[in-house]
Design a protein around this motif. Structure first.
Motif, PDB file in Angstrom:
ATOM      1  N   TRP A   1       9.411  24.482 -83.462  1.00  0.00           N
ATOM      2  CA  TRP A   1       8.975  24.441 -84.682  1.00  0.00           C
ATOM      3  C   TRP A   1       7.807  23.209 -85.099  1.00  0.00           C
ATOM      4  O   TRP A   1       6.671  23.282 -85.423  1.00  0.00           O
ATOM      5  N   LEU A   2       8.374  21.955 -84.450  1.00  0.00           N
ATOM      6  CA  LEU A   2       7.694  20.803 -84.567  1.00  0.00           C
ATOM      7  C   LEU A   2       6.111  21.055 -83.671  1.00  0.00           C
ATOM      8  O   LEU A   2       5.145  20.539 -84.307  1.00  0.00           O
ATOM      9  N   ASP A   3       6.417  21.302 -82.641  1.00  0.00           N
ATOM     10  CA  ASP A   3       5.199  21.488 -81.748  1.00  0.00           C
ATOM     11  C   ASP A   3       4.091  22.614 -82.535  1.00  0.00           C
ATOM     12  O   ASP A   3       2.889  22.299 -82.345  1.00  0.00           O
ATOM     13  N   PHE A   4       4.744  23.781 -83.055  1.00  0.00           N
ATOM     14  CA  PHE A   4       3.813  24.465 -83.706  1.00  0.00           C
ATOM     15  C   PHE A   4       3.041  23.999 -84.813  1.00  0.00           C
ATOM     16  O   PHE A   4       1.786  24.167 -84.926  1.00  0.00           O
ATOM     17  N   VAL A   5       3.744  23.490 -85.715  1.00  0.00           N
ATOM     18  CA  VAL A   5       3.005  22.674 -86.851  1.00  0.00           C
ATOM     19  C   VAL A   5       2.320  21.521 -86.243  1.00  0.00           C
ATOM     20  O   VAL A   5       1.041  21.483 -86.854  1.00  0.00           O
ATOM     21  N   ALA A   6       2.650  20.793 -85.539  1.00  0.00           N
ATOM     22  CA  ALA A   6       1.651  19.740 -85.076  1.00  0.00           C
ATOM     23  C   ALA A   6       0.603  20.141 -84.196  1.00  0.00           C
ATOM     24  O   ALA A   6      -0.655  19.613 -84.437  1.00  0.00           O
ATOM     25  N   GLN A   7       0.618  21.183 -83.556  1.00  0.00           N
ATOM     26  CA  GLN A   7      -0.834  21.918 -82.955  1.00  0.00           C
ATOM     27  C   GLN A   7      -1.476  22.181 -84.066  1.00  0.00           C
ATOM     28  O   GLN A   7      -2.847  21.906 -83.902  1.00  0.00           O
ATOM     29  N   GLY A   8      -0.906  22.830 -85.172  1.00  0.00           N
ATOM     30  CA  GLY A   8      -2.028  23.356 -86.093  1.00  0.00           C
ATOM     31  C   GLY A   8      -2.538  22.076 -87.093  1.00  0.00           C
ATOM     32  O   GLY A   8      -3.759  22.044 -87.211  1.00  0.00           O
ATOM     33  N   ARG A   9      -1.922  21.172 -86.988  1.00  0.00           N
ATOM     34  CA  ARG A   9      -2.472  19.906 -87.559  1.00  0.00           C
ATOM     35  C   ARG A   9      -3.508  19.266 -86.987  1.00  0.00           C
ATOM     36  O   ARG A   9      -4.264  18.719 -87.294  1.00  0.00           O
TER      37      ARG A   9
ATOM     38  N   GLY B   1      10.752  26.655 -91.884  1.00  0.00           N
ATOM     39  CA  GLY B   1      10.816  25.654 -92.673  1.00  0.00           C
ATOM     40  C   GLY B   1       9.224  25.169 -92.909  1.00  0.00           C
ATOM     41  O   GLY B   1       8.498  25.312 -92.089  1.00  0.00           O
ATOM     42  N   ILE B   2       9.313  24.794 -94.315  1.00  0.00           N
ATOM     43  CA  ILE B   2       8.024  24.135 -94.687  1.00  0.00           C
ATOM     44  C   ILE B   2       8.026  22.883 -94.449  1.00  0.00           C
ATOM     45  O   ILE B   2       9.119  21.974 -94.276  1.00  0.00           O
ATOM     46  N   ALA B   3       6.823  22.331 -94.343  1.00  0.00           N
ATOM     47  CA  ALA B   3       6.476  20.700 -94.045  1.00  0.00           C
ATOM     48  C   ALA B   3       6.059  20.269 -95.303  1.00  0.00           C
ATOM     49  O   ALA B   3       5.154  19.987 -95.722  1.00  0.00           O
TER      50      ALA B   3
ATOM     51  N   VAL C   1       6.264  14.693 -89.356  1.00  0.00           N
ATOM     52  CA  VAL C   1       5.354  15.297 -88.576  1.00  0.00           C
ATOM     53  C   VAL C   1       4.087  14.521 -88.383  1.00  0.00           C
ATOM     54  O   VAL C   1       3.691  14.566 -87.319  1.00  0.00           O
ATOM     55  N   ASP C   2       3.669  14.054 -89.477  1.00  0.00           N
ATOM     56  CA  ASP C   2       2.642  13.199 -89.373  1.00  0.00           C
ATOM     57  C   ASP C   2       2.859  12.004 -88.353  1.00  0.00           C
ATOM     58  O   ASP C   2       1.768  11.722 -87.631  1.00  0.00           O
ATOM     59  N   ALA C   3       3.592  11.361 -88.453  1.00  0.00           N
ATOM     60  CA  ALA C   3       4.316  10.318 -87.578  1.00  0.00           C
ATOM     61  C   ALA C   3       4.076  10.625 -86.073  1.00  0.00           C
ATOM     62  O   ALA C   3       3.666   9.947 -85.083  1.00  0.00           O
ATOM     63  N   TYR C   4       4.784  11.913 -85.763  1.00  0.00           N
ATOM     64  CA  TYR C   4       4.627  12.426 -84.548  1.00  0.00           C
ATOM     65  C   TYR C   4       3.281  12.711 -84.181  1.00  0.00           C
ATOM     66  O   TYR C   4       2.874  12.292 -82.878  1.00  0.00           O
TER      67      TYR C   4
END
Length: 166
Positions: A87-95, A110-112, A120-123
């Motif tokens: 989930w983290l990687d998917f959302v981070a890649q989208g960002r 899950g929603i961010a 997520v932003d810190a990551y």
């Protein structure tokens, strides 16, 4: 028939949702976002109304014909049952502007929200490691969201019921 009740928070009634109108920079890409959590939809609606000033929050309610949707079997679905590394990687890649969501018709997870997006932003910014991000996310309650990216799903399986203003 198995039906799932879903909600969409906005500043207008959305009786005829369109996937093409969604923003591209959201968690799961450009599509129509819903949740099975009425309170979450109300929160989204209130947030949008506050940003746009002089607008009233509105929640639209839908029924999703889950059994028919599942039987169709032709749609590519991605589900994230928890906040974890995928989930983290998917959302981070989208960002980061990558459009890995384009190959899917339905993405759920899950929603961010405000608490989660800080992590997520810190990551994404390299301030914390993936392990640190996951550790923080493990303590967060998952707020459900669905992003429908394929208009055919909306047209065939999602039925608008009603809406109400807050």
């Amino acid at each position: 028939m198995y039906e799932l009740k879903l909600y969409h928070g906005s500043t207008i009634e959305v009786a005829h949702p369109l996937t093409s109108l969604g923003r591209k920079d959201l968690d799961f890409g450009q599509g129509f976002y819903l949740t099975n959590d009425r309170e979450q939809a109300e929160s989204w609606a209130a947030t949008k109304a506050a940003r746009l000033r002089n607008r009233k929050p509105v929640v639209s309610i839908y029924r999703m014909r889950q059994d028919e949707f599942k039987q169709a079997g032709k749609f590519k679905k991605l589900v994230f049952p928890k906040y974890d590394q995928p989930w983290l990687d998917f959302v981070a890649q989208g960002r980061k502007g990558l459009k890995q969501w384009e190959e899917y018709d339905w993405i759920e997870g899950g929603i961010a929200n405000d608490n989660v997006i800080t992590t997520v932003d810190a990551y994404v910014d390299g301030l914390i490691s993936a392990e640190q991000a996951i550790q923080r996310l493990m303590n967060e309650r998952i707020h459900h969201q669905v992003c429908i990216l394929n208009q055919e799903i909306i047209d065939k399986y999602l039925t608008f019921e009603t809406s109400y203003a807050l």
